[in-house]
Design an enzyme around this catalytic site. Structure first.
Site, PDB file in Angstrom:
ATOM      1  N   ASN A   1      -5.902   9.333   7.126  1.00 19.61           N
ATOM      2  CA  ASN A   1      -7.187   8.653   7.004  1.00 19.61           C
ATOM      3  C   ASN A   1      -6.959   7.158   6.796  1.00 19.61           C
ATOM      4  OD1 ASN A   1      -9.889   8.281   6.824  1.00 19.61           O
ATOM      5  ND2 ASN A   1     -10.106   9.008   4.719  1.00 19.61           N
TER       6      ASN A   1
ATOM      7  N   HIS B   1       0.833  -1.213   0.000  1.00 10.48           N
ATOM      8  CA  HIS B   1       0.000   0.000   0.000  1.00 10.48           C
ATOM      9  C   HIS B   1       0.865   1.259   0.000  1.00 10.48           C
ATOM     10  CE1 HIS B   1      -3.962   1.896   1.653  1.00 10.48           C
ATOM     11  NE2 HIS B   1      -3.246   2.801   1.017  1.00 10.48           N
TER      12      HIS B   1
ATOM     13  N   HIS C   1       1.373   5.213  -2.206  1.00 14.56           N
ATOM     14  CA  HIS C   1       0.835   6.181  -3.175  1.00 14.56           C
ATOM     15  C   HIS C   1       2.007   6.809  -3.918  1.00 14.56           C
ATOM     16  CE1 HIS C   1      -3.299   6.002  -1.614  1.00 14.56           C
ATOM     17  NE2 HIS C   1      -2.710   5.774  -0.454  1.00 14.56           N
ATOM     18  N   LEU C   2       2.084   6.554  -5.221  1.00 14.17           N
ATOM     19  CA  LEU C   2       3.206   7.090  -6.014  1.00 14.17           C
ATOM     20  C   LEU C   2       2.827   8.366  -6.770  1.00 14.17           C
ATOM     21  CD1 LEU C   2       4.880   3.801  -7.299  1.00 14.17           C
ATOM     22  CD2 LEU C   2       5.448   5.189  -5.296  1.00 14.17           C
ATOM     23  N   ARG C   3       1.544   8.689  -6.804  1.00 16.78           N
ATOM     24  CA  ARG C   3       1.057  10.014  -7.278  1.00 16.78           C
ATOM     25  C   ARG C   3       1.203  10.301  -8.760  1.00 16.78           C
ATOM     26  NH1 ARG C   3      -1.894  10.276  -2.847  1.00 16.78           N
ATOM     27  NH2 ARG C   3      -0.836  11.049  -0.992  1.00 16.78           N
TER      28      ARG C   3
ATOM     29  N   ASP D   1      -8.868   2.976  -3.189  1.00 16.75           N
ATOM     30  CA  ASP D   1      -8.292   3.560  -1.966  1.00 16.75           C
ATOM     31  C   ASP D   1      -8.349   5.079  -1.954  1.00 16.75           C
ATOM     32  OD1 ASP D   1      -6.958   3.289   0.607  1.00 16.75           O
ATOM     33  OD2 ASP D   1      -5.381   4.431  -0.383  1.00 16.75           O
TER      34      ASP D   1
ATOM     35  N   HIS E   1     -10.512   0.375   1.131  1.00 19.09           N
ATOM     36  CA  HIS E   1     -10.421   1.521   2.041  1.00 19.09           C
ATOM     37  C   HIS E   1     -11.821   1.597   2.656  1.00 19.09           C
ATOM     38  CE1 HIS E   1      -9.498   5.839   3.114  1.00 19.09           C
ATOM     39  NE2 HIS E   1     -10.816   5.816   3.193  1.00 19.09           N
TER      40      HIS E   1
ATOM     41  N   ASN F   1      -5.277   6.074  -6.910  1.00 22.08           N
ATOM     42  CA  ASN F   1      -5.900   7.406  -6.793  1.00 22.08           C
ATOM     43  C   ASN F   1      -4.982   8.503  -7.332  1.00 22.08           C
ATOM     44  OD1 ASN F   1      -4.192   7.084  -4.561  1.00 22.08           O
ATOM     45  ND2 ASN F   1      -5.479   8.297  -3.198  1.00 22.08           N
TER      46      ASN F   1
ATOM     47  N   ASP G   1       0.923   2.660   3.800  1.00 24.56           N
ATOM     48  CA  ASP G   1       0.038   3.715   3.274  1.00 24.56           C
ATOM     49  C   ASP G   1       0.856   4.991   3.036  1.00 24.56           C
ATOM     50  OD1 ASP G   1      -2.122   5.162   2.372  1.00 24.56           O
ATOM     51  OD2 ASP G   1      -3.161   5.248   4.297  1.00 24.56           O
TER      52      ASP G   1
HETATM   53  O1  DOR Z   1      -4.284   9.289   4.707  1.00 27.78           O
HETATM   54  C1  DOR Z   1      -4.549   8.869   3.601  1.00 27.78           C
HETATM   55  N1  DOR Z   1      -3.957   9.346   2.486  1.00 27.78           N
HETATM   56  N2  DOR Z   1      -5.471   7.916   3.497  1.00 27.78           N
HETATM   57  C2  DOR Z   1      -5.949   7.510   2.303  1.00 27.78           C
HETATM   58  O2  DOR Z   1      -6.794   6.653   2.285  1.00 27.78           O
HETATM   59  C3  DOR Z   1      -5.459   8.122   1.055  1.00 27.78           C
HETATM   60  C4  DOR Z   1      -4.134   8.713   1.233  1.00 27.78           C
HETATM   61  C5  DOR Z   1      -3.733   9.643   0.128  1.00 27.78           C
HETATM   62  O3  DOR Z   1      -3.925   9.308  -1.047  1.00 27.78           O
HETATM   63  O4  DOR Z   1      -3.148  10.690   0.416  1.00 27.78           O
HETATM   64 ZN    ZN Z   2      -6.904   4.325   2.271  1.00 22.67          ZN
END
Ligand code: DOR
Ligand code: ZN
Length: 428
Positions: free
Chosen positions: A278, A61, A63-65, A153, A180, A95, A305
């Site tokens: 989150n 999990h 996030h590479l953006r 997510d 999520h 996302n 995360d």
């Molecule tokens: O804190 C979080 N950041 N929770 C998530 O579910 C998404 C993530 C994000 O993409 O920044």
């Molecule tokens: Zn999440």
């Protein structure tokens, strides 16, 4: 091109023992060729000084953006940060902008990751088109393009009937769904858990938004036979529900983050969005329930995360700043120092939950160091204590509440498919 690692101590994942040994890897095949002494000659030798050799960590999990939010992170910066943290495989959430909801977009991420070459990057594709929660994506096509799981997510799928259909189709193609869990009608726009929300005058995100959604999806997974993976568990009832579902034979795995294991809402020292994540940091009782669930195996794996945001975004007021904490460069040292050294869990068990079990959960290779297996290896220094300094991160994100914490267990060397990606605090 053969490379020999000498002077390290290999962790035995069956009995937890440490044995001095040498490892020979082949960069061309990307595999471990031999383990032991009197190994054949190599083109290059890397000398260690008692560091512990572990299978590269695997994070399900991050996030590479990229595409869309490259100011927060790119596939390259995220993969390099992963290597610095001892990771050799990472699964990235969809996302992005646009979200990863088509075969072409999944394929594009894989090609960019291949070009970056710093870690194995495994895309997770959207459950619904545009993560809008209305129309299911084409799971067969996404799987063929290389998606290893499905998730929206950042958002929960609010429509239970649609989610039931998603589980049926995911089971047909054999992909896990990573949820999520957030019921928006309960979560509203809540920022913090009740205690911290009252203290800092922001809205509440009640824990039932998570546990109610987990209950729904456990029942749907049971009835449809689908494989369910639950992201970032944070509350006690969620742990109890997952334990109950496992007893009933539901095909469920779950992850817990380092911040939910080490911090509760009581750790929020000031009205600072660095603590805004989150799901939120919860009560101390919730934190202890997550720890207990992690120790007894109810929560199978550690996932970070890793959610990078820019300094400008995180400088906004609490209610406006984005949710997210970075974690990939600090998770092993933090958990080694605050869970292994404190006697909560053995080094072996922590490594199983950061490498072996994540590989099993999403059907990836790796998770052990063995002849013929991938040469995905990290060597950690368990003796030297350092201070966590976000300025030194390879990630573009500096948003960690652990800045200034002391920890041991930083990686000194990371090999991905036999290639040196990280050595002497430098990513190649
Ligand atoms: O804190 C979080 N950041 N929770 C998530 O579910 C998404 C993530 C994000 O993409 O920044
Ligand atoms: Zn999440």
């Amino acid at each position: 091109m053969k490379r020999k690692i000498t002077g390290g101590r290999l962790l035995d994942l069956t009995d937890g023992s440490l044995t001095e040994t040498e490892i020979l890897v082949d960069e061309d095949s990307g595999l471990v060729v031999a383990i032991g002494f009197d190994l054949p000659a190599a083109d290059e030798t890397i000398e260690l000084h008692g560091e512990v050799l572990l299978p590269g960590f695997i994070d399900l999990h991050v996030h590479l953006r990229e595409p869309g939010f490259e100011h927060k992170e790119t596939i390259q910066s995220g993969a390099r940060a992963a290597a610095a943290g001892g990771f050799t495989k990472i699964a990235c959430m969809p996302n992005t902008n646009p979200p990863l909801d088509s075969a072409a977009k999944v394929q594009d991420v894989r090609e960019r990751a291949q070009a970056a070459g710093a870690a194995g990057v495994f895309p997770i594709a959207c459950i619904t088109e545009g993560q809008a929660g209305k129309t299911l994506t084409d799971y067969q096509a996404l799987k063929e393009a290389g998606a290893i799981a499905l998730s929206d997510d950042g958002k929960g799928v609010q429509d239970g009937g649609l989610m039931r259909e998603a589980f049926i189709r995911a089971a047909e193609v054999g992909l896990p769904i990573a949820i999520h869990a957030e019921d928006e009608s309960i979560a509203r726009d809540g920022v913090f858990n009740p205690g911290a929300a009252a203290k800092y005058g922001v809205s509440v995100q009640h824990g039932e938004s998570e546990s109610a959604m987990i209950a729904r999806d456990l029942l749907l997974a049971e009835q449809t036979g689908a494989k369910l993976h639950i992201c970032h568990v944070s509350v006690e009832p969620a742990v109890a529900l997952i334990r109950w579902a496992k007893q009933r034979g539901v095909r469920v795995t779950a992850e817990v983050t380092p911040h939910h294991l080490l911090l509760s809402e009581d750790a929020i020292e000031r009205a600072d969005p660095v603590y805004k994540v989150n799901p939120p940091l919860r009560s101390e009782a919730d934190r202890l329930a997550c720890l207990e669930g992690f120790l007894d195996g109810t929560l199978d794996v550690i996932a970070t995360d890793h959610a990078p945001h820019s300094a400008e975004e995180k400088a906004k007021p609490l209610s406006a700043a984005p949710f997210g904490i970075v974690g990939i460069e600090t998770v092993f040292p933090l958990l080694y120092t605050y869970l292994v050294e404190t006697g909560h869990i053995s080094l072996r068990d922590l490594v199983l939950r950061m490498s072996t079990r994540p590989a099993e959960a999403f059907g990836l290779t790796g998770g052990s160091i063995r002849v013929g297996g991938p040469a995905d290896i990290t060597a950690v220094d368990l003796d030297t204590e350092r201070t966590i300094d976000p300025e030194k991160f390879y990630s573009k994100g500096r948003n960690t509440p652990f800045a200034g914490w002391q920890a041991k267990g930083f990686s000194q060397l990371t090999l991905f498919e036999g290639k040196v990606i990280y050595k002497n605090e430098e990513v190649r």
